[in-house]
Design an enzyme around this catalytic site. Structure first.
Site, PDB file in Angstrom:
ATOM      1  N   GLU A 122       0.857  -1.186   0.000  1.00 18.99           N
ATOM      2  CA  GLU A 122       0.000   0.000   0.000  1.00 18.99           C
ATOM      3  C   GLU A 122       0.893   1.235   0.000  1.00 18.99           C
ATOM      4  O   GLU A 122       1.751   1.393   0.874  1.00 18.99           O
ATOM      5  CB  GLU A 122      -0.880   0.042   1.256  1.00 18.99           C
TER       6      GLU A 122
ATOM      7  N   ASP B 291      -5.833   8.195   9.979  1.00 17.39           N
ATOM      8  CA  ASP B 291      -4.496   7.777  10.391  1.00 17.39           C
ATOM      9  C   ASP B 291      -4.173   8.195  11.816  1.00 17.39           C
ATOM     10  O   ASP B 291      -4.568   9.262  12.282  1.00 17.39           O
ATOM     11  CB  ASP B 291      -3.444   8.368   9.445  1.00 17.39           C
TER      12      ASP B 291
END
Length: 249
Positions: free
Chosen positions: A43, A54
């Protein structure tokens, strides 16, 4: 549409990196050595100024990349120099795609060998336009499912899913503690009742012990925050050894 099963044998090792962290030179050197690593699927995180999905470590890495001027154009330039047999997936926020232009972005990604997109803040209900472009260029738009997603919604989400199912093994932001294994097993069983796509578990996978446990649950394990931490060392040989260690059988 790409079959991700061709990139791994028994279980997929999926890693995440922030492109441009700690700098573009190390990102490029890492990608040049990707084929010598145990990683099956990578990724590629594209730095964004408001990374709502995140945790602190990945958000800080993205800020460092952005502060050095890393943007979607420099990311594309970097990937144009990379040749790999491994599967590459973009993890990118929708605003970046929208600003670049949906079709233009997907077409460019495809030309650079990107197999799929993960767009964490894009809901299923708002994804039609991007789905259309992804289907046109044969790129999978990855479906994310949480352990808390109700069964009927799981059925709806995975009905038209492509590539693989990304099962969020913790509740909230990346890098947080994983939920109980039994809960995950039940969720994997539920998802499997609706789709034959491989299921990869991510969020909260912190060490080799976690990786080994999750291999028993799903078809692949996604390691993000821990691998981003390795890049802080800025020593590629050490980074590669740490990646070998976390994915060891």
């Amino acid at each position: 549409m790409v079959d991700f099963r061709k990139f791994y044998k028994e279980n997929a090792n999926v890693a995440y990196t922030v492109l441009g962290y700690p700098n573009l030179q190390i990102s490029e050197a890492f990608l040049q050595r990707l084929d010598q690593s145990p990683i099956d699927i990578l990724e590629l995180g594209v730095a964004y100024s408001d990374p709502i999905a995140d945790g602190e470590i990945i958000a800080d890495a993205a800020k460092i990349a952005l502060d050095q001027g890393v943007d979607i154009h420099s990311v594309f330039e970097l990937l144009a120099r990379i040749k790999t047999k491994k599967a590459l997936v973009f993890m990118v926020y929708y605003n970046l795609i929208f600003s670049y232009g949906l079709e233009k972005f997907v077409k460019k990604a495809k030309s650079l060998g990107i197999c799929a997109l993960i767009v964490p803040e894009l809901s299923f209900e708002e994804s039609d336009d991007l789905v259309k472009e992804c289907e046109k260029y044969n790129i999978a738009l990855i479906t994310l499912v949480s352990v808390t997603t109700p069964k009927e919604r799981v059925k709806k989400l995975v009905k038209h899913a492509k590539g693989f199912i990304y099962l969020l093994a913790s509740i909230g932001i990346t890098g947080t503690k994983s939920v109980e294994e039994a809960i995950l097993q039940d969720k994997v069983k539920e998802i499997r009742s609706f789709t034959n796509l491989p299921i990869f578990v991510g969020f909260g996978i912190q060490n080799n012990q976690d990786v080994k446990r999750m291999r028993k649950v799903a078809d692949g394990v996604i390691v993000g925050t821990s691998i981003v931490k390795y890049f802080k060392q800025e020593n590629l040989d050490i980074i590669m050894k740490d990646i070998e260690e976390i994915f060891k059988k």
